[in-house]
Each structure stands twice: as structure tokens, then as C-alpha cells.
Design a protein around this motif. Structure first.
Motif, short mmCIF file in Angstrom:
data_model
loop_
_atom_site.label_atom_id
_atom_site.label_comp_id
_atom_site.label_asym_id
_atom_site.label_seq_id
_atom_site.Cartn_x
_atom_site.Cartn_y
_atom_site.Cartn_z
N ARG A 1 -3.70 10.09 0.19
CA ARG A 1 -4.52 8.98 -0.32
C ARG A 1 -3.66 7.72 -0.38
O ARG A 1 -2.44 7.78 -0.24
N PHE A 2 -4.34 6.60 -0.58
CA PHE A 2 -3.62 5.32 -0.63
C PHE A 2 -3.88 4.63 -1.96
O PHE A 2 -4.96 4.75 -2.54
N ARG A 3 -2.87 3.92 -2.42
CA ARG A 3 -3.12 3.03 -3.56
C ARG A 3 -2.34 1.73 -3.36
O ARG A 3 -1.31 1.69 -2.69
N TRP A 4 -2.91 0.69 -3.97
CA TRP A 4 -2.37 -0.66 -3.80
C TRP A 4 -1.56 -0.96 -5.06
O TRP A 4 -2.13 -1.00 -6.16
N TRP B 1 -13.48 8.61 4.94
CA TRP B 1 -13.77 7.44 5.78
C TRP B 1 -15.22 7.40 6.25
O TRP B 1 -15.90 6.37 6.12
N ASP C 1 -3.32 13.67 -3.39
CA ASP C 1 -4.17 13.95 -4.55
C ASP C 1 -4.08 15.43 -4.91
O ASP C 1 -3.37 16.20 -4.23
N ARG D 1 -3.34 -3.57 1.83
CA ARG D 1 -4.22 -2.41 2.01
C ARG D 1 -5.41 -2.76 2.90
O ARG D 1 -5.85 -1.94 3.70
N SER E 1 0.86 -1.18 0.00
CA SER E 1 0.00 0.00 0.00
C SER E 1 0.90 1.22 0.00
O SER E 1 1.83 1.33 0.80
N THR F 1 1.28 5.56 -0.16
CA THR F 1 0.54 6.83 0.03
C THR F 1 0.96 7.83 -1.04
O THR F 1 2.09 7.78 -1.54
N MET G 1 -13.04 4.43 -0.90
CA MET G 1 -12.06 5.49 -0.56
C MET G 1 -10.98 5.63 -1.62
O MET G 1 -10.74 6.72 -2.14
N ASP G 2 -10.33 4.49 -1.95
CA ASP G 2 -9.14 4.60 -2.80
C ASP G 2 -9.51 4.75 -4.28
O ASP G 2 -8.81 5.41 -5.03
N ARG H 1 -12.17 -0.02 0.76
CA ARG H 1 -11.04 0.32 -0.13
C ARG H 1 -11.56 0.90 -1.45
O ARG H 1 -11.07 1.94 -1.92
#
Ligand code: 8GP
Length: 823
Positions: A210-213, A351, A204, A388, A199, A201, A344-345, A341
């Protein structure tokens, strides 16, 4: 009312029955490449199946556009297991064309029954949990509830059991080896499912974190649909089963590097995900591949759900108004962090908004209180496979515990019990806790079980969320479990009270006064005898043993598990054997005791009990004194199609689990619906069956759930029963000393020891004498056939509550908040 409904009026026209024979011949040639003059049953079964299926595709498409046009809320039933069994007769029954089809098939030179036997069971489940899912799909579509089943298309279903020298042997169930005509493979729909990676960060464009996998290994999911026709074909739905395909890029990069074998290895490994169903019933085997299967189901399903939803909506904010997701046990509970996930992602929500959507979408059904079945996953494993999701789970837990701490300040023990993360013995994720926190409703599957959840297993949660945990008592579909499996009895019932019972099972109550009509009782007894004759022929074919249909058929068919206490039944058999040996001229009620059920391949004690049943059967069946009075058989490979033969032929249904351990049971419902009398403990749905049929029409015995709990607390001493009961002592000594295993005297010592030396956890010793007494009452009643048949009728007549139509409507109104379409 929908178009589809109106169409069902003229079955002959709608299903083009006049063309069916030609279609079968055409499919023999065009699809199967066979000469229609050949008399191969398997080819004709397939040609018939394709011809039946194609008649439903059109209705299925109309149903889907009905759903679409009405923008109906959809129900998604997520389950790692479905146990539909065979499809052919179910399609014909629900389409209402069994008789017509029988004639057409006869003109082609076959009986419908022989073609039916050509089909392999779809054994994509272990037992009760999977079969319940299939009953619910039948009831949903039959009642116009827009819903779908989502699961996995395992290449190998539940293993094929054979008995060799008394022992269970497992063979793989390659059920699709010769193809499956019911599957509609969607080659053009593929979703990518990610695993591993990390995961990451990033910021944006608004400067938010933000998070991405990323750096994932990807596998493709391809759907395969199997149509589910509603009764009367008001609607046709489907279950969508996923199969794993290797991802193309993954292969290409390896191919480009010239590593052909490496590429092929990757392909094989990724396609392994849907290879095999884990054969454990109520026992967690914490394998990485199993967790992969779970996430594979969830990820593919949610891509499909959101795709369908977004065709008609522009924002995800209204998801809970359009989608209800039912989690069949915790197996698909990883869906909760997955939806978080995605929201949000992928869709950029915060949240709080995402969590609100999530908790209004999910509901969770618990099916067991056995501690060894409760899923927990090591944090290491989950974090490596789904990094994630692990982050999200931690955050769900942090916020949740904050709330608990505010309500119960200073109660740290409560916090550690309720935490989604178990700390002792290495960190693990408790999937039940996750499912409770992330769902708006949690339900048990029978009144007693739900009560045990509220006051025992999930007590802390019940105190924190007092309205979340509820009951929906299980049910079974009357279409498969009476109409289809028991034509003799169904015909009699329909002649007497009309046909509505199969959609409104409460109608069976109209049989109550007929229990007093001797002509009706005779007809009822004749139907039972006919079914017992059919089963006797099957037993002869399967195990080369003749059984007498005029004896009491005493049946225990279910998974082999110590808590289900097949051993207690064996102890009764041994006691009867001893009584006959002691007094060969005694007047006893002749019985045939039949067993069936699979043991998990790694469950040593359950397999040993299968062996014991077979050794006891060997001794009993060979004894000249016993001949004609007691016979015992174990039927190998219990499965849905076997249940359809066994259930209608039972006189006595054994439902004898230790009170408090069987969540509901559904076999208990099937047997009673088909006129068997139940001998059972006050466990699971037996309690409610007793309430419905009346205590005078059921043989209840033994400790109650609270007494079992109390005895465990206060110290239980099984030896006390051994010492005070000579008949029990003799039985135990015979098992322990090798009477049934003369060539291997110690063979059954572990069985003896579990009761005598290891605490008898399931309390067989305590329940032995009450069980013997209840069995004596059974024997006495059976001698009075008039009374027996009267009670048999009253049992079936009072089973209305246990239709899965009723269960599904309770879910629909109370949990999913959906109404039947067109009503
Ligand atoms: C079963 C219960 O044992 C049975 O009483 C109930 O009727 C049935 O579910 C349907 O609700 N439970 C399971 O099959 C089960 O818990 N399987 C484990 C893998 C979770």
C-alpha cells in the motif's frame, strides 16, 4: 412538492416584509454598530444586505434537509472561478421583492439604486468561464437541481483597471476590505490539505503493498458559504468558497523552538494560497502557487463531498449514483488522481474498483482550443508538490496507453499524441488528456466548438472513445441578464406576454407577432432609448464624455485578446473617420462606438490595442468635421455590474472573433437577448444564434472556420489584401506611421507589424473588406428605424434556446443523470 416551494406563495409573509424596515434599523445598531440616524449609504446597504440574507438562511436550511431526506444525487460544480458580480439585486430579484424593497428603502430616505451602487463586485473570475459558472448555479437552484458550486475565496479578485494616458493600469481589487455581508464563514469547519512530502510504501495486515503520503506540509482550508437563491425561491443553494488558514501544529512546533518569526513566515506563506486570482484569460502561467490553488480547491472539496456522502452511505461503492462532479475546464482536473488516492490509500480499494468509481463520477467541460491556454504541468513540479498524485498519474497513463496500443497496434505516433505525459521539451503532464481519460463525458460549449474538439484538438480521443465527446451549448440566466439588468424591457415583455418567460425563455417567441405591431415597436424603441440615456449618464460620470443616445450604440465588451479582434473594430472606426474627413458633408449614420475589457497584465499586444483605441478616440472625438457623427470611448474596468448597464443599451453587438477560435461566447447571447443586433463571424455560438434568429436578422461576415484552417494550410498572404485595397492600405499606414501617436511615431508599429510582417495569425486583413460591407449594411438598416426595431424584437424573441436553464437541464439529463427535486 417541497415545503419550500409552497412557502414561496405569499412573499410578503414568507419574507416578513412588514418587519424589514425594523430589521434594517436593528442591524444598523446590532451588527454594524452604527447610529440609524446616520445617513451613510454604505451602512444602510450593509444593514439591508444582512436583513435580506437572514431571510434566506431558513430557506437554505430547509433546502438542505430536502436534499438530505430525499437522498437526492448532488451535483458538484468545481471551478477555480466564479463571477457573480453584485448580490443585492440578484437576491431581491430572485426573491421577487424588488418593488416592495424599493418602497421600504425609500421610507428610510434612500433609493434602491443608490444602495445597490455601494456594493463591490465579487470579481472572482476572469471572464466567460467564471460567469458561466455563476449562471449555472442560478439555473441549477432555480430548477431544483441539487447542486453546489465549489471554488476559492480570493482576497483579491480580478484587478481594477484604470486608464491613465490611454494605457491600462492595474490596481489590486481588495473587494472585501470593508467586509462582505453575503459571506457565511464556517469557523468551526476546517480541513487539512497536504503538500510536498513523499509517497511511502508499506504492507497492510493482509500483506498487500500500500502507499501513504508522508512528511507533508499542511495547510488548513476553511469554507465560506454564499447563498444562491433560486428564482421564486423554490430552493436556496450555496457556493462554498475555500480560504487558506495556516495549520496549527505547523505553527506550534516552530513556536516551541522559539522561532516566532519563522512561525509567522510559515503562517503568512500558507495563507497566501488564496490571496489572489491569476488574471490571465486563456493563457497558462505555470506557477507553483497556481497548482497549489488548484489542489487546495480539490482536496478541501473532496473531503467535504465524502463527509456529506458518508453521512448517508456506508460504502463508497455507490458514489457515482449519489455524486456527479463537473470539472470546469482542466483547472480542477487534479481531482481525478485525488479521488483515486482517497479511494485506494485512505479507503483501501483496489485500482480497478477505484478507477471505475472515478470515471463514473467525473465529467469535464473544455472552454478553449487556444494552445497557449491548454494546461500542462512540468512533471518535476507536480511530482514535488504532489508526489503521490504523480505516481497515480503515471499508472493511469500506463494502463490507458495499454488500451490504446491494443486498439491501434503499432501506431506509436498516436500513442505519443494521446499520452498524458508529454515527452518533448521536458516531461509535462497534459491536464486535458488526464481529464478526458478520467471522465465519462467531455463537452464543448457550442456546436461548432464541440465539432472542432471531435475533429481537431481531441480527434484521437474521439476515435478511441466515440461517444465521450459531446456538446452542451452555453446559456445565460434570464434573471440577471434580462429581468434584473433591463427593467424597462422586462416590464414591457411581461405586460405583453405574461411573466413566465423568466423561467421558460422559449416563451419569448410569443413576441414574434408583436414585431408587426407598430405600437409595440414604439414601446420597444422607447425602452431601448431609456437604457441608452441611462448609459449615457454613466459614461459622462465615468469618463467625462457626453454621448448622444440618438446615435447607433455599437458595443464591443469582452476581454482584450487578439483573437477577439478589437483591432478589426478599430480599423472600421478609422475607415469611417477617413470617409468623413474626405467628404465632410456625406450622409452617414451617426455612431457611438464603445469598448470595454481588461487585458492580462503581461499581455503586451492586448495592452497596446487598448492604447490604440484610446488614441484613436482622442483624434476622432476632437475633430470638428466628425462631431455629431462618430464618437469613440473606452470604458475602464469592465465587470459584471458595468455589463448590466452596457448590455441593455446596445444597438449593435460586436462578436467578430476569427472563426474557430471563440469556443462559444456568452456576451453574444446577453446582447441579443436585450434586443441588440449582432455583427459577427460564424464562430462559437454565433452560428446557433443565426440559426435561431434567422440569417436575415443578423450581420454575418467573413471567413468560416474551415476556410481559416484551409488558408493556414495553404499559405496566407496578408499583404495581398493590403496591396489590393486602398482603403485598408490607408488605415494600416496611419496606424504604422504614427498618425495616432504623433509624439511617439513608432508606438503602434508592433500592431502594424503583427498584421503586415508576422503573418496576421488572426486574419484581420482577409476579413476587413467583408466586415466593412457588413457594417455598411448595419448603417443602412439603422436609418430605417422601423425595420431595425422589428429585427431587434425578433432577436430577443428567438433567444429562448440560450437560457442557462436549458443548458443545465441538458447537463442534468445527459451527463449528471439527476432529475429536478420534487418533480
Ligand atoms: C471562455 C471562452 O473563450 C468563451 O468563448 C466561452 O463562452 C466561455 O469560456 C464559457 O464557456 N473560455 C475561457 O474563459 C477560458 O478558456 N479560460 C481559460 C482559462 C481556461
Amino acid at each position: 412538492m417541497s415545503r419550500v416551494c409552497k412557502m414561496s406563495k405569499n412573499v410578503r409573509e414568507v419574507f416578513r416584509l412588514d418587519e424589514l424596515k425594523d430589521d434594517i434599523r436593528r442591524n444598523m445598531v446590532a451588527l454594524l454598530g452604527n447610529d440609524p440616524r446616520s445617513k451613510r449609504k454604505f451602512s444602510y446597504y450593509n444593514a439591508l444586505a444582512y436583513s435580506v440574507r437572514e431571510r434566506l438562511v431558513d430557506l437554505w436550511m430547509r433546502t438542505q434537509s430536502d436534499y438530505y431526506d430525499s437522498m437526492a444525487k448532488r451535483v458538484y460544480y468545481l471551478s477555480m472561478e466564479f463571477l457573480p458580480g453584485r448580490f443585492l439585486m440578484n437576491y431581491l430579484t430572485n426573491m421577487g421583492i424588488v418593488d416592495e424593497c424599493r418602497e421600504i428603502v425609500a421610507e428610510l430616505g434612500f433609493s434602491l439604486e443608490e444602495l445597490e451602487e455601494e456594493e463591490w463586485d465579487a470579481g472572482l473570475g476572469n471572464g466567460g468561464l467564471g460567469r458561466l459558472a455563476s449562471c449555472y448555479l442560478d439555473s441549477m437552484v432555480s430548477q431544483n437541481i441539487p447542486g453546489y458550486g465549489y471554488g476559492i475565496l480570493y482576497d483579491y479578485g480580478i484587478f481594477y483597471q484604470s486608464i491613465v494616458n490611454g494605457n491600462q493600469e492595474e490596481r489590486c481589487d481588495n473587494w472585501r476590505r470593508h467586509g462582505c455581508p453575503w459571506e457565511i464563514t464556517r469557523l468551526d469547519t476546517l480541513y487539512e490539505v497536504k503538500f510536498y512530502g513523499r509517497s511511502e510504501t508499506y504492507y497492510d495486515s493482509d500483506g498487500n503493498v500500500r502507499f501513504r503520503w508522508v512528511d507533508t506540509e499542511n495547510v488548513m482550508a476553511m469554507p465560506c458559504d454564499i447563498l444562491i437563491p433560486g428564482y421564486g425561491c423554490s430552493h436556496v443553494s450555496n457556493m462554498r468558497l475555500w480560504t487558506a488558514q495556516s495549520s496549527r501544529e505547523f505553527n506550534l512546533s516552530d513556536f516551541n523552538r522559539g522561532d516566532y518569526i519563522g512561525a509567522m513566515h510559515g503562517k503568512v506563506m500558507s495563507e497566501n494560497i488564496t490571496k489572489v486570482l491569476y488574471p490571465n484569460d486563456q493563457f497558462l502561467q505555470g506557477m507553483e502557487l497556481r497548482l497549489k490553488q488548484q489542489y487546495f480547491l480539490v482536496s478541501a472539496t473532496f473531503q467535504d463531498i465524502l463527509r456529506r456522502y458518508l453521512k448517508q452511505h456506508t460504502s463508497l461503492a455507490a458514489l457515482p449514483e449519489a455524486v456527479a462532479v463537473q470539472l470546469n475546464d482542466t483547472h480542477p482536473a487534479i481531482a481525478i488522481p485525488e479521488l483515486m488516492r482517497l479511494l485506494m490509500d485512505v479507503y483501501g480499494m483496489g485500482w480497478d474498483v477505484a478507477w471505475d468509481i472515478c470515471t463514473r463520477t467525473f465529467a469535464y467541460t473544455n472552454h478553449t482550443v487556444l494552445p497557449e491556454a491548454l494546461e500542462t504541468w512540468p512533471v518535476d513540479l507536480l511530482g514535488r508538490l504532489l508526489p503521490r498524485h504523480m505516481q497515480i498519474i503515471y499508472e493511469i497513463n500506463r494502463r490507458f496507453l495499454e488500451g490504446v496500443a491494443a486498439t491501434f497496434p503499432g501506431d506509436t505516433e498516436r500513442l505519443s499524441r494521446m499520452s498524458v505525459i508529454q515527452e518533448e521539451g521536458g516531461q509535462r503532464v497534459r491536464m486535458a488528456n488526464l481529464a478526458i481519460v478520467g471522465s465519462h463525458t467531455v463537452n464543448g460549449v457550442a456546436a461548432l466548438h464541440s465539432n472542432i474538439l471531435q475533429t481537431g484538438l481531441f480527434r484521437d480521443f474521439h476515435e478511441y472513445y466515440p461517444r465521450k465527446i459531446r456538446n452542451v451549448t452555453n446559456g445565460v440566466t434570464p434573471r440577471r441578464w434580462l429581468m434584473q439588468c433591463n427593467p424597462a424591457l422586462s416590464r414591457l415583455i411581461t405586460q405583453s406576454i405574461g411573466p413566465e418567460w423568466c423561467c421558460n425563455l422559449e416563451k419569448l417567441r410569443e413576441l414574434v407577432p408583436l414585431a408587426e405591431d407598430s405600437a409595440f415597436r414604439d414601446a420597444w424603441a422607447r425602452a431601448k432609448l431609456e437604457n441608452k440615456r441611462l448609459l449615457s449618464r454613466y459614461v459622462l460620470r465615468k469618463v467625462q464624455m457626453g454621448i448622444n443616445p440618438n446615435t447607433l450604440f455599437d458595443m464591443q465588451f469582452k476581454r482584450m485578446h487578439e483573437y477577439k479582434r478589437q483591432l478589426l473594430n478599430v480599423m472600421h472606426v478609422i475607415s469611417l473617420f477617413n470617409r468623413i474627413k474626405d467628404n465632410p458633408s456625406a450622409d452617414i449614420t451617426p455612431r457611438t462606438v464603445l469598448f470595454g475589457g481588461k487585458a492580462a497584465p503581461g499581455y503586451y499586444q492586448a495592452k497596446l490595442i487598448i492604447r490604440l483605441i484610446n488614441e484613436v478616440a482622442r483624434v476622432v472625438n476632437a475633430d470638428a468635421d466628425v462631431a455629431g457623427r462618430l464618437r469613440v470611448a473606452f470604458l475602464p474596468n469592465y465587470c459584471i455590474s458595468q455589463a448590466e448597464k452596457v448590455v441593455p443599451a446596445a444597438d449593435l453587438s460586436e462578436q467578430i472573433s476569427t472563426a474557430g477560435m471563440e469556443a462559444s461566447g456568452t456576451g453574444n447571447m446577453k446582447f441579443a437577448l436585450n434586443g441588440a443586433l449582432t455583427i459577427g463571424t460564424l464562430d462559437g455560438a454565433n452560428v446557433e444564434i443565426m440559426e435561431e434568429v434567422g440569417a436575415e436578422n443578423i450581420f454575418i461576415f467573413g471567413l468560416k472556420a474551415h476556410e481559416v484552417a484551409e488558408k493556414r494550410r495553404s499559405g496566407y498572404n496578408p499583404r495581398e489584401f493590403y496591396e489590393n485595397d486602398a482603403e485598408l492600405r490607408r488605415v494600416m499606414d496611419m496606424i504604422g506611421s504614427g498618425f495616432f501617436s504623433p509624439d511617439e511615431r513608432g508606438l503602434f508599429s508592433p500592431v502594424y507589424d503583427s498584421l503586415m510582417h508576422h503573418g496576421d495569425y488572426y486574419m484581420l486583413m482577409a476579413d476587413y473588406r467583408p466586415y466593412m460591407e457588413a457594417q455598411a449594411a448595419v448603417d443602412a438598416l439603422y436609418l430605417d428605424q422601423d425595420q431595425w426595431v422589428r429585427k431587434s424584437i425578433l432577436n430577443a424573441a428567438n433567444m429562448g434556446k440560450f437560457s442557462s436553464d436549458r443548458s443545465v437541464m441538458e447537463y442534468a439529463r445527459g451527463i449528471w443523470h439527476v432529475e429536478p427535486l420534487g418533480k
